[in-house]
Design an enzyme around this catalytic site. Structure first.
Site, short mmCIF file in Angstrom:
data_model
loop_
_atom_site.label_atom_id
_atom_site.label_comp_id
_atom_site.label_asym_id
_atom_site.label_seq_id
_atom_site.Cartn_x
_atom_site.Cartn_y
_atom_site.Cartn_z
N LYS A 1 5.90 11.34 -3.39
CA LYS A 1 5.22 10.85 -4.59
C LYS A 1 4.48 9.56 -4.21
O LYS A 1 5.07 8.49 -4.13
CB LYS A 1 6.23 10.56 -5.70
CG LYS A 1 5.64 10.65 -7.13
CD LYS A 1 4.60 9.60 -7.47
CE LYS A 1 5.22 8.26 -7.77
NZ LYS A 1 4.16 7.25 -8.19
N GLY B 1 8.71 -0.33 -2.20
CA GLY B 1 8.06 -0.87 -3.39
C GLY B 1 8.79 -2.11 -3.85
O GLY B 1 9.46 -2.78 -3.07
N THR C 1 11.44 -4.69 -5.71
CA THR C 1 12.90 -4.74 -5.82
C THR C 1 13.37 -4.17 -7.15
O THR C 1 14.37 -3.43 -7.20
CB THR C 1 13.38 -6.19 -5.66
OG1 THR C 1 13.08 -6.63 -4.31
CG2 THR C 1 14.87 -6.31 -5.89
N GLY D 1 13.27 -0.47 -6.92
CA GLY D 1 14.30 -0.03 -5.99
C GLY D 1 15.67 0.03 -6.64
O GLY D 1 16.45 0.96 -6.42
N GLU E 1 13.37 -0.04 0.62
CA GLU E 1 12.73 -1.15 1.36
C GLU E 1 11.86 -1.82 0.32
O GLU E 1 10.85 -1.27 -0.13
CB GLU E 1 11.91 -0.62 2.54
CG GLU E 1 11.50 -1.71 3.52
CD GLU E 1 10.17 -2.36 3.15
OE1 GLU E 1 10.22 -3.51 2.61
OE2 GLU E 1 9.11 -1.76 3.38
N CYS F 1 4.41 -6.43 1.94
CA CYS F 1 5.76 -6.83 1.52
C CYS F 1 6.34 -7.90 2.43
O CYS F 1 7.13 -8.73 1.99
CB CYS F 1 6.68 -5.61 1.46
SG CYS F 1 6.81 -4.67 2.98
N GLU G 1 7.49 -13.10 -5.50
CA GLU G 1 6.57 -12.30 -4.68
C GLU G 1 5.26 -12.13 -5.45
O GLU G 1 5.20 -11.40 -6.43
CB GLU G 1 7.18 -10.95 -4.34
CG GLU G 1 6.31 -10.15 -3.38
CD GLU G 1 6.95 -8.83 -2.96
OE1 GLU G 1 6.74 -8.43 -1.81
OE2 GLU G 1 7.66 -8.22 -3.79
#
Length: 498
Positions: free
Chosen positions: A191, A244, A246, A249, A267, A302, A400
């Site tokens: 995806k 992608g 956090t 995730g 990750e 990232c 981030e």
């Protein structure tokens, strides 16, 4: 071959035949609902093509195809040398179609054609080749037992691997997941990010051309809250590999607990520190790489070195060098080989970056940049931006941003630098600049990150694992270690007459 002018690239882009349908069971198909969404060029705002908007029904079709193919064994039980030959052919096909693959990523998410054609597309071919060549060089084990017992320990493919990949490196992230998963003998349902699905769809077509059997590699474009969630909750997906944010995730790990306890390999985010000590003799090289570490790919990386810690004695001099480099890296048309930076992926991301920038103007010293700009009056472009005198607790230094925004903080001692570098919820990567070998090793040992680059930034290769610690997740891409994600240890114990 790639020594093209701006006009050459633009002409080639205009001639592309874009794939927008889902790729399921070896064929391009519409979404079951018939819905589509627009793929938009962030450099111009133009619609590139309509893309199938897959949802749970399409994901189920793809997983069913993957499971059927896995059980049939045409790929999962193929001789290692034969599987190797297919993936080597795919690597060759990627090289043969390198310009097209580069253009797809440049148009879809705004990266410069220079980076797409010299880094991303060649990298994809390299990683497929590397994993192909590893297939027939991986050995299983015989456990130490007594006479009359033979214990075989083998790595076996898991079955159906779901992969959810981000928009910042569309082709490479699809490759990092699928090359290893396919090499191990799994079926894959990919995806891609809704902002950048085009290269993944073309990759699936090339995989079929290379000889990957029907149902083994499927691509379901769509949105995270529908297609991505459906993949995470699917009861017949054995493993979910994710790159992608956090926050997302964490959601995939929850999906696992709510469904079949599938393995999840996240990750996720990063806020990587770059530490420059006064005993670094080549400050020009350090400045070059510090600029690269935050402005490459418009900062949409990232592991971007977004926090710069500089020893106070050299801080002002170093910031002056960085300002020169940032000034020379203004964004331009991604299809112009002269452009040093491209477009931000979309309007939402651009606005998010600018919110951080505007807030930073009130809390820190803006050295350079700080503005949203256009190219030919259009597009999502942000200047390379440097803030100095940033406090450790400022969102500029903690969150981030995922854009070309660098935060500079001075330090006075090694201990202080390490303490501030580790003061983050993230632990993906870090860089250290020093000509003192003992200091380099000592500081590297103390940094809680997955990769420490000494006298360079963001070092990676097919041979070394990429991934992080803390809330950067625990997934690992690249290297032979990544195959651990896509295989299970299976013991066969045989008793025989000694």
């Amino acid at each position: 071959m790639l020594d093209h002018s701006h006009q050459d690239w633009a002409a080639r882009a205009a001639m592309l035949d874009l794939r927008g349908k889902a790729f399921i069971n070896g064929k391009f198909v519409e979404a079951a609902s018939g819905k589509t969404f627009d793929s938009i060029n962030p450099a111009t705002g133009a619609v590139l093509t309509a893309v199938a908007e897959c949802d749970a029904e399409d994901v189920d079709r793809a997983v069913t195809a993957g499971r059927r193919a896995f059980e049939a064994g045409h790929w999962s039980r193929m001789a290692p040398g034969d599987r190797k030959a297919v993936l080597l052919k795919l690597a060759d096909l990627l090289r043969a179609n390198l310009e097209e693959m580069a253009l797809l990523d440049s148009l879809d998410m705004g990266k410069t054609i220079t980076d797409a054609s010299t880094i991303d597309a060649p990298g994809s071919a390299h990683f497929f080749q590397w994993y192909a060549e590893a297939i027939d060089k991986l050995y299983d084990e015989v456990a130490p037992t007594g006479p009359g017992d033979l214990a075989l320990v083998r790595r076996v493919p898991l079955g159906v691997v779901g992969a959810v990949t981000p928009w910042n490196f569309p082709l490479d992230m699809a490759t990092w997941k699928s090359a290893a998963a396919l090499a191990a003998g799994n079926s894959v349902v990919l995806k891609p990010a809704e902002q950048s699905p085009l290269s993944a769809l073309r990759l699936a077509e090339l995989a079929a051309e290379a000889g990957v059997p029907e149902g083994v590699f499927n691509v379901v474009p769509g949105f995270g809250h529908t297609a991505g969630k459906a993949l995470g909750l699917h009861m017949d997906v054995d493993c979910l590999a994710f790159t992608g944010s956090t926050a997302i995730g964490k959601m995939f790990m929850q999906y696992s607990g709510q469904s079949n306890l599938k393995q999840v390999w996240p990750e996720t985010g990063g806020k990587s520190p770059n530490i420059v000590f006064a005993d670094c003799e080549d400050l020009d090289a350090a400045a070059d790489m510090a600029a690269f570490g935050i402005f490459f790919n418009q900062g949409e990386v990232c592991s971007a070195n977004s926090r710069l810690y500089v020893e106070r004695a050299i801080k002002d001099e170093f910031v002056a060098r960085l300002k020169e480099r940032a000034t020379a890296m203004q964004p331009g048309d991604p299809l112009d080989p002269a452009s040093k930076m491209g477009a931000i992926v979309d309007e939402k991301q651009t606005q998010g970056i600018m919110r951080f920038v505007e807030a930073g103007k009130e809390t820190a010293n803006l050295v350079t940049g700080g503005a949203r700009v256009t190219v030919d009056g259009k597009g999502c472009f942000v200047q390379p931006t440097i803030f100095d005198e940033v406090s450790q607790d400022d969102p500029l230094a903690r969150d981030e941003i995922f854009g070309p925004v660098l935060s500079v903080i001075a330090f006075d001692s090694e201990d202080e630098a390490v303490r501030m570098a580790n003061d983050s919820i993230y632990g993906l990567a870090a860089s250290v600049w020093t000509d003192n070998l003992s200091r380099a090793c000592r500081v590297a040992d103390r940094l809680h990150v997955g990769t420490v680059s000494v006298n360079t930034v963001d070092a990676l290769s097919a041979q070394t694992p990429f991934g992080g610690m803390k809330q950067s997740g625990f997934g690992r891409d690249l290297s032979l270690h990544s195959l651990d994600k896509y295989t299970a240890l299976k013991t066969t114990w045989i008793k025989y007459k000694a």
